[in-house]
Write a protein that holds these residues in place. Structure first.
Motif, short mmCIF file in Angstrom:
data_model
loop_
_atom_site.label_atom_id
_atom_site.label_comp_id
_atom_site.label_asym_id
_atom_site.label_seq_id
_atom_site.Cartn_x
_atom_site.Cartn_y
_atom_site.Cartn_z
N LYS A 32 0.84 -1.21 0.00
CA LYS A 32 0.00 0.00 0.00
C LYS A 32 0.87 1.25 0.00
N THR A 33 1.99 1.22 0.72
CA THR A 33 2.87 2.39 0.78
C THR A 33 3.70 2.56 -0.49
N CYS A 34 3.85 1.53 -1.30
CA CYS A 34 4.61 1.61 -2.55
C CYS A 34 3.71 1.94 -3.75
N PHE A 35 2.41 1.96 -3.54
CA PHE A 35 1.46 2.21 -4.62
C PHE A 35 1.31 3.73 -4.80
N ILE A 36 2.37 4.34 -5.38
CA ILE A 36 2.44 5.79 -5.54
C ILE A 36 2.81 6.13 -6.97
N CYS A 37 2.50 7.35 -7.37
CA CYS A 37 2.81 7.85 -8.71
C CYS A 37 4.32 7.91 -8.90
N MET A 38 4.79 7.45 -10.05
CA MET A 38 6.22 7.42 -10.33
C MET A 38 6.78 8.83 -10.57
N SER A 39 5.91 9.81 -10.83
CA SER A 39 6.40 11.17 -11.08
C SER A 39 6.30 12.05 -9.84
N CYS A 40 5.09 12.20 -9.30
CA CYS A 40 4.88 13.15 -8.21
C CYS A 40 4.87 12.50 -6.83
N ARG A 41 4.93 11.16 -6.77
CA ARG A 41 4.98 10.39 -5.53
C ARG A 41 3.70 10.49 -4.70
N LYS A 42 2.58 10.88 -5.33
CA LYS A 42 1.30 10.96 -4.65
C LYS A 42 0.74 9.55 -4.48
N GLY A 43 0.10 9.27 -3.33
CA GLY A 43 -0.52 7.98 -3.09
C GLY A 43 -1.65 7.72 -4.07
N LEU A 44 -1.78 6.48 -4.53
CA LEU A 44 -2.78 6.12 -5.52
C LEU A 44 -3.81 5.17 -4.95
N ASP A 45 -4.95 5.08 -5.62
CA ASP A 45 -5.95 4.05 -5.33
C ASP A 45 -6.58 3.64 -6.66
N SER A 46 -7.57 2.79 -6.61
CA SER A 46 -8.13 2.25 -7.85
C SER A 46 -8.78 3.31 -8.73
N THR A 47 -9.18 4.45 -8.16
CA THR A 47 -9.83 5.49 -8.96
C THR A 47 -8.84 6.51 -9.51
N THR A 48 -7.62 6.57 -8.97
CA THR A 48 -6.67 7.58 -9.41
C THR A 48 -5.48 7.02 -10.17
N VAL A 49 -5.36 5.71 -10.29
CA VAL A 49 -4.21 5.11 -10.94
C VAL A 49 -4.39 5.08 -12.46
N ALA A 50 -3.29 5.29 -13.16
CA ALA A 50 -3.24 5.13 -14.62
C ALA A 50 -1.93 4.40 -14.91
N ALA A 51 -2.03 3.21 -15.46
CA ALA A 51 -0.84 2.38 -15.69
C ALA A 51 -0.40 2.50 -17.14
N HIS A 52 0.92 2.50 -17.32
CA HIS A 52 1.51 2.48 -18.66
C HIS A 52 2.64 1.46 -18.63
N GLU A 53 2.40 0.34 -19.31
CA GLU A 53 3.33 -0.78 -19.31
C GLU A 53 3.64 -1.18 -17.86
N SER A 54 4.86 -1.07 -17.38
CA SER A 54 5.18 -1.48 -16.01
C SER A 54 5.21 -0.30 -15.05
N GLU A 55 4.79 0.87 -15.48
CA GLU A 55 4.83 2.07 -14.65
C GLU A 55 3.42 2.46 -14.22
N ILE A 56 3.31 3.07 -13.02
CA ILE A 56 2.02 3.56 -12.54
C ILE A 56 2.14 5.05 -12.25
N TYR A 57 1.08 5.78 -12.58
CA TYR A 57 1.04 7.24 -12.42
C TYR A 57 -0.33 7.66 -11.90
N CYS A 58 -0.39 8.87 -11.32
CA CYS A 58 -1.69 9.46 -11.06
C CYS A 58 -2.21 9.93 -12.43
N LYS A 59 -3.49 10.18 -12.53
CA LYS A 59 -4.06 10.54 -13.83
C LYS A 59 -3.50 11.85 -14.36
#
Length: 191
Positions: A32-59
């Motif tokens: 849960k603590t590692c599920f963060i945006c790769m750019s801004c480091r904001k915490g993510l959840d199922s409604t705010t996550v956007a995945a691109h290949e092996s990377e996860i980002y906030c929308k």
């Protein structure tokens, strides 16, 4: 190497993720603590996550990195400038000349709606969507097109005046359409 009594590996930190702390995204497991945006480091959840290949980002960061590029895209309203754009296609008029009426577009009402939008901006004739719509002179305008026809100044509901379907700031409207003569600020302009 065997994974004795543990869960799967976290896609971000590569440490063991136990079931109670696991979040899954695109078939991969995260703490849960590692599920963060790769750019801004904001915490993510199922409604705010956007995945691109092996990377996860906030929308928001996903849109900036992989979304459409150009003026007004990817950064939200904070990136839109209120200064007159230099390259958007606004026609600058000489302030000393009388304003010309807006050209009438013969296919304003005949044009077919695109993507479920039937509103057209009187300034650029392109579709106006709800997120960018500003009403003035009884017509929908893009926020970036909602400017004085003479000086190009950005307008608001408190500073806009209209004449013959065109928008003006109060200063340009007063100079060109207001009363003239002594005592009205235009002493040299006796008619």
């Amino acid at each position: 190497m065997p994974n004795w009594g543990g869960g799967t590996k976290c896609a971000a930190c590569e440490k063991t993720v136990y079931h109670a702390e696991e979040i899954q995204c695109n078939g991969r497991s995260f703490h849960k603590t590692c599920f963060i945006c790769m750019s801004c480091r904001k915490g993510l959840d199922s409604t705010t996550v956007a995945a691109h290949e092996s990377e996860i980002y906030c929308k928001s960061c996903y849109g900036k990195k992989y979304g459409p590029k150009g003026y007004g895209y990817g950064q939200g309203a904070g990136a839109l400038s209120s200064d007159p754009p230099r390259h958007v296609g606004l026609k600058h008029h000489d302030v000393s000349s009388k304003p010309r009426p807006a050209p009438s577009n013969s296919n304003d009402n005949k044009s077919s709606p695109k993507f479920g939008c039937s509103d057209r901006c009187p300034r650029c004739s392109k579709a106006v969507f709800a997120a960018e719509k500003v009403m003035g002179a009884g017509k929908p305008w893009h926020k970036t097109c909602f400017r004085c026809a003479l000086c190009g100044k950005s307008l608001e509901s408190t500073t806009v005046t209209d004449k013959d379907g065109e928008l003006y700031c109060k200063v340009c409207y007063a100079k060109n359409f207001g009363p003239k003569g002594f005592g009205l600020g235009n002493a040299a302009m006796l008619d």
